[in-house]
Design a protein around this motif. Sequence first.
Motif, PDB file in Angstrom:
ATOM      1  N   ALA A 120       0.839  -1.203   0.000  1.00  0.00           N
ATOM      2  CA  ALA A 120       0.000   0.000   0.000  1.00  0.00           C
ATOM      3  C   ALA A 120       0.873   1.252   0.000  1.00  0.00           C
ATOM      4  O   ALA A 120       0.573   2.221  -0.709  1.00  0.00           O
ATOM      5  N   ALA A 121       1.946   1.242   0.770  1.00  0.00           N
ATOM      6  CA  ALA A 121       2.829   2.404   0.833  1.00  0.00           C
ATOM      7  C   ALA A 121       3.441   2.703  -0.533  1.00  0.00           C
ATOM      8  O   ALA A 121       3.658   3.866  -0.878  1.00  0.00           O
ATOM      9  N   ALA A 122       3.696   1.654  -1.311  1.00  0.00           N
ATOM     10  CA  ALA A 122       4.282   1.834  -2.637  1.00  0.00           C
ATOM     11  C   ALA A 122       3.278   2.397  -3.643  1.00  0.00           C
ATOM     12  O   ALA A 122       3.672   2.978  -4.645  1.00  0.00           O
ATOM     13  N   VAL A 123       1.988   2.234  -3.384  1.00  0.00           N
ATOM     14  CA  VAL A 123       0.965   2.614  -4.352  1.00  0.00           C
ATOM     15  C   VAL A 123       0.189   3.856  -3.943  1.00  0.00           C
ATOM     16  O   VAL A 123      -0.101   4.719  -4.761  1.00  0.00           O
ATOM     17  N   LEU A 124      -0.162   3.952  -2.675  1.00  0.00           N
ATOM     18  CA  LEU A 124      -1.002   5.053  -2.211  1.00  0.00           C
ATOM     19  C   LEU A 124      -0.197   6.348  -2.098  1.00  0.00           C
ATOM     20  O   LEU A 124       1.003   6.321  -1.839  1.00  0.00           O
ATOM     21  N   ALA A 125      -0.878   7.457  -2.266  1.00  0.00           N
ATOM     22  CA  ALA A 125      -0.249   8.761  -2.083  1.00  0.00           C
ATOM     23  C   ALA A 125       0.162   8.905  -0.619  1.00  0.00           C
ATOM     24  O   ALA A 125      -0.467   8.312   0.265  1.00  0.00           O
ATOM     25  N   PRO A 126       1.211   9.680  -0.345  1.00  0.00           N
ATOM     26  CA  PRO A 126       1.682   9.807   1.045  1.00  0.00           C
ATOM     27  C   PRO A 126       0.590  10.180   2.045  1.00  0.00           C
ATOM     28  O   PRO A 126       0.582   9.684   3.154  1.00  0.00           O
ATOM     29  N   GLY A 127      -0.337  11.013   1.666  1.00  0.00           N
ATOM     30  CA  GLY A 127      -1.397  11.419   2.575  1.00  0.00           C
ATOM     31  C   GLY A 127      -2.425  10.340   2.839  1.00  0.00           C
ATOM     32  O   GLY A 127      -3.274  10.478   3.708  1.00  0.00           O
ATOM     33  N   GLU A 128      -2.360   9.224   2.080  1.00  0.00           N
ATOM     34  CA  GLU A 128      -3.359   8.173   2.235  1.00  0.00           C
ATOM     35  C   GLU A 128      -2.980   7.144   3.301  1.00  0.00           C
ATOM     36  O   GLU A 128      -3.733   6.218   3.560  1.00  0.00           O
ATOM     37  N   ALA A 129      -1.818   7.302   3.902  1.00  0.00           N
ATOM     38  CA  ALA A 129      -1.372   6.513   5.048  1.00  0.00           C
ATOM     39  C   ALA A 129      -1.493   5.012   4.871  1.00  0.00           C
ATOM     40  O   ALA A 129      -2.539   4.421   5.087  1.00  0.00           O
TER      41      ALA A 129
END
Length: 191
Positions: A138-147
Amino acid sequence: MPVARESLLEAASVALSARPWPSVRMVDVAAAAGVSRQTLYNEFGGKAGLGRALVRREADWYLDGVDRVLRAPAASGGDRLASVAEWTVRAARARPLVRALLTGSWDGTLPVPPGQGARPGVPAPAPGELARAVRERAAAVLAPGEAAQRCELAVRLALSYVIAPAREPGLGELLGLLRLLSGQTRTAGGR
């Protein structure tokens, strides 16, 4: 022999869906895969090795599904989190090995978990490791603000529905909770 290996794993998976692992016979798996029993033994070393490879394959299948869900177009990160949770519940309900991997609950109808047999192979991840693997994906795909941490929380919440299913087979309640967690509703601080 990647083709033979995959055919053997598929035949073992079909056999496991029809009967408990202790009743699965190597000769039947080899015949269903269209290879000799010797090929099966050469590839996996025995029934324990075949079982470990089958468990690892299921872990990879689950994580590939997580990747697919995370990369699918979605309106928001919260929708992706809900989709990962829904995938987790559906995969665990449909596939006993995935359920065992996610919950750590193994019974006599399944192969022995990796690392517990006579000749350990590449171990499958433990439940906590799977949750962390989902978080990293998830960290690799989601925007930084999406936690991405919320993705791990979403999987852990989904696991509660795997372990103690809701009365109805639907996932509406779970998806509503996940939307709360993802911040898609107003909070007291945002009023």
